[in-house]
Design a protein around this motif. Structure first.
Motif, PDB file in Angstrom:
ATOM      1  N   LEU A 181      39.628  29.460  63.340  1.00 46.66           N
ATOM      2  CA  LEU A 181      39.831  30.467  62.322  1.00 46.66           C
ATOM      3  C   LEU A 181      41.045  31.287  62.728  1.00 46.66           C
ATOM      4  N   THR A 182      41.831  31.668  61.760  1.00 46.62           N
ATOM      5  CA  THR A 182      43.068  32.373  62.048  1.00 46.62           C
ATOM      6  C   THR A 182      43.085  33.737  61.365  1.00 46.62           C
ATOM      7  N   TYR A 183      43.991  34.583  61.844  1.00 48.27           N
ATOM      8  CA  TYR A 183      44.171  35.871  61.193  1.00 48.27           C
ATOM      9  C   TYR A 183      44.696  35.690  59.771  1.00 48.27           C
ATOM     10  N   ALA A 184      45.411  34.605  59.544  1.00 44.34           N
ATOM     11  CA  ALA A 184      45.881  34.318  58.184  1.00 44.34           C
ATOM     12  C   ALA A 184      44.689  34.026  57.269  1.00 44.34           C
ATOM     13  N   ASP A 185      43.662  33.340  57.814  1.00 40.82           N
ATOM     14  CA  ASP A 185      42.442  33.123  57.037  1.00 40.82           C
ATOM     15  C   ASP A 185      41.784  34.453  56.688  1.00 40.82           C
ATOM     16  N   ALA A 186      41.725  35.349  57.660  1.00 42.78           N
ATOM     17  CA  ALA A 186      41.117  36.658  57.422  1.00 42.78           C
ATOM     18  C   ALA A 186      41.908  37.445  56.377  1.00 42.78           C
ATOM     19  N   SER A 187      43.237  37.382  56.451  1.00 41.87           N
ATOM     20  CA  SER A 187      44.067  38.086  55.475  1.00 41.87           C
ATOM     21  C   SER A 187      43.845  37.526  54.078  1.00 41.87           C
ATOM     22  N   ALA A 188      43.693  36.203  53.990  1.00 43.73           N
ATOM     23  CA  ALA A 188      43.450  35.586  52.692  1.00 43.73           C
ATOM     24  C   ALA A 188      42.102  36.028  52.128  1.00 43.73           C
ATOM     25  N   LEU A 189      41.118  36.181  52.990  1.00 49.31           N
ATOM     26  CA  LEU A 189      39.802  36.616  52.533  1.00 49.31           C
ATOM     27  C   LEU A 189      39.786  38.100  52.174  1.00 49.31           C
ATOM     28  N   GLU A 190      40.678  38.880  52.766  1.00 48.11           N
ATOM     29  CA  GLU A 190      40.773  40.300  52.430  1.00 48.11           C
ATOM     30  C   GLU A 190      41.357  40.508  51.038  1.00 48.11           C
ATOM     31  N   ASP A 191      42.118  39.532  50.563  1.00 45.50           N
ATOM     32  CA  ASP A 191      42.731  39.622  49.239  1.00 45.50           C
ATOM     33  C   ASP A 191      41.664  39.365  48.177  1.00 45.50           C
ATOM     34  N   GLN A 192      41.319  40.396  47.418  1.00 50.21           N
ATOM     35  CA  GLN A 192      40.222  40.267  46.467  1.00 50.21           C
ATOM     36  C   GLN A 192      40.549  39.311  45.327  1.00 50.21           C
ATOM     37  N   SER A 193      41.820  39.068  45.095  1.00 45.74           N
ATOM     38  CA  SER A 193      42.168  38.098  44.053  1.00 45.74           C
ATOM     39  C   SER A 193      41.762  36.679  44.456  1.00 45.74           C
ATOM     40  N   ASN A 194      41.670  36.433  45.768  1.00 42.70           N
ATOM     41  CA  ASN A 194      41.221  35.122  46.248  1.00 42.70           C
ATOM     42  C   ASN A 194      39.698  35.000  46.233  1.00 42.70           C
ATOM     43  N   VAL A 195      39.040  36.124  46.505  1.00 41.88           N
ATOM     44  CA  VAL A 195      37.568  36.143  46.552  1.00 41.88           C
ATOM     45  C   VAL A 195      37.096  37.303  45.671  1.00 41.88           C
ATOM     46  N   PRO A 196      37.013  37.102  44.365  1.00 41.84           N
ATOM     47  CA  PRO A 196      36.695  38.196  43.448  1.00 41.84           C
ATOM     48  C   PRO A 196      35.349  38.871  43.704  1.00 41.84           C
ATOM     49  N   ASP A 197      34.405  38.135  44.252  1.00 38.64           N
ATOM     50  CA  ASP A 197      33.069  38.706  44.464  1.00 38.64           C
ATOM     51  C   ASP A 197      32.895  39.330  45.839  1.00 38.64           C
ATOM     52  N   ALA A 198      33.986  39.489  46.579  1.00 35.80           N
ATOM     53  CA  ALA A 198      33.949  40.155  47.890  1.00 35.80           C
ATOM     54  C   ALA A 198      34.827  41.401  47.836  1.00 35.80           C
TER      55      ALA A 198
END
Length: 463
Positions: free
Chosen positions: A102-119
């Motif tokens: 797992l990378t910090y880039a993965d974490a940054s992508a998950l922080e972006d609500q447009s990628n994960v609308p329900d988070a």
């Protein structure tokens, strides 16, 4: 004959044979006590599991690499987490040579609500287990504690993990960006370190008492904890400044959630791994917070699809796993419900034996009192009167046993059984009373009917 008169005569007949009646209702009492106690044990076990899993956060998701030993000192913790959650790692073979990460880039992508609308948030995590913490108080020898979990993350982790601060403060985004080596400690770790290591011999509940109350008691505990604030604690030999104390959370399964330290992820990466830039160090978990508990399944699906695309793997053979505490809660609830039913079925066997005992004694009573039945019929009693009396005796015996069984069940539920504190469910009380009544009716019906069928002449001639 009036029903009240039949009931009175039945009661007198029961009291006239005290020893026999006592032994008869004892079987019903044991059966009802067993049902109440075992249902209470099942309910207590279910509640304990629910509380344990709820402490992990029912609206949170935990992303882990999907093979043991993904590198770094957190590998053992990942394996431990997988085992406790029932997650099986894929076998090591020719198709599983790539080391998942797992990378910090993965974490940054998950922080972006447009990628994960329900988070609504995500935090990268460096999870380490069994880190040696050392604390030196003026004028005393160093105190050491084997801290169960040390977590390096961002300030958002404390919000996602639903942590509270009872003394001091949490670290800030500025401290994280500046790679400052600061941390907040759990109450059990504080008790072990600031208390000279004595708390390690106490129960986790006693360690958690340092911050276990609200208002005045909580403030007093915070003052006790404040002695460690601003001082330096060494984690595996590396100094970290303690700036806060976490509120108590208790246990999750066998894991003491108060024996931990939460530090800046950059500070952990620098001190324990020697990485100078954020994003370079190891990352063995990402915590994601769903917008609500009802949106967890949707958020879990979105996280899985996003990471599968980023890692160029399919969902069925992913190099990561997304764990949901709410799904584990649903599974354990179903399992415990099934277990409770099985336990109740086992207890019902003893109740069946007690019911057979009532029938047996009533049949004996019919035989012994044949002449009495003949005399009553000759005096004008009809078959219904005789049936009501003997059926009343069976009901009195079973209901008396049921009431005493309730008392026995409540008494047994006051004690810890198999490390579980039983919880008496209200429905089991009503069920026990209804079952007692039905037992008396069902198992007393045949003896009463047999008594009612006796002919007066034959009954009077019986020797």
């Amino acid at each position: 004959m009036k029903p009240a008169d039949s009931f009175r005569m039945a009661g007198n007949a029961v009291l006239a044979r005290k020893l026999r009646s006592t032994l008869t209702l004892l079987g019903i009492m044991i059966g009802i006590s067993s049902v109440i106690t075992l249902v209470a044990v099942g309910a207590g076990s279910q509640r304990a599991v629910q509380v344990s899993i709820s402490r992990m956060g029912t609206d949170t998701l935990l992303v882990l690499p999907n093979t043991p030993g993904s590198g770094g000192r957190g590998s053992a913790l990942q394996t431990q987490l997988r085992r406790s959650l029932g997650i099986k790692a894929p076998p090591v073979n020719g198709t599983n040579l790539r080391k998942p990460a797992l990378t910090y880039a993965d974490a940054s992508a998950l922080e972006d609500q447009s990628n994960v609308p329900d988070a609504i948030g995500a935090a990268p995590g460096i999870f380490l287990n069994h880190v040696v913490g050392t604390y030196v108080t003026p004028g005393s020898s160093p105190a050491s504690d084997d801290i169960s979990i040390v977590i390096g993350s961002t300030p958002e982790f404390l919000d996602i993990d639903n942590d509270s601060i009872i003394a001091g403060r949490a670290f800030t985004a500025a401290e994280y960006a500046a790679h400052q080596r600061v941390c907040v400690l759990g109450t059990f770790a504080v008790a072990d370190l600031a208390g000279g290591g004595d708390a390690g011999d106490q129960s986790a509940g006693e360690g958690a008492d340092l911050g276990e109350a609200d208002d005045a008691e909580g403030a007093a505990d915070a003052r006790l904890d404040a002695s460690i604030l601003g001082t330096s604690v060494r984690l595996n030999g590396q100094p970290f400044t303690v700036i806060g104390v976490l509120g108590p959370k208790g246990f999750s399964g066998q894991e003491n959630l108060d024996d931990r330290a939460v530090c800046t992820g950059t500070g952990i990466a620098d001190a324990l791994y020697g990485y100078a830039q954020p994003g370079e160090g190891p990352l063995n978990a990402i915590v994601v917070q769903a917008a609500s508990s009802t949106q967890v399944p949707a958020a879990q699906r979105e996280v899985t699809e996003l990471l599968a695309g980023r890692h160029h793997v399919n969902v069925l053979n992913a190099d990561f796993v997304v764990f949901s505490a709410s799904s584990a809660l649903a599974t354990t609830t179903t399992t415990n419900h099934t277990l409770t039913i099985l336990l109740s079925a086992v207890a019902a066997i003893s109740l069946l034996v007690g019911g057979i005992g009532v029938m047996n004694i009533q049949l004996v009573a019919v035989t012994e009192r044949t002449r009495e039945i003949g005399i009553r019929k000759a005096a004008g009693a009809n078959s219904g009167d005789i049936r009501a009396q003997f059926l009343g005796e069976a009901v009195i015996l079973s209901m008396a046993g049921g009431i005493l069984g309730l008392g026995g069940g409540f008494l047994a539920s006051r004690f810890t059984i198999a490390e579980v504190q039983p919880v008496v469910e209200p429905y089991s009380v009503y069920l026990a009373l209804v079952v007692s009544l039905l037992t008396g009716v069902l198992f007393g019906l045949y003896p009463a009917h047999r008594a009612a069928k006796l002919e007066p002449i034959d009954a009077l001639r019986y020797e």
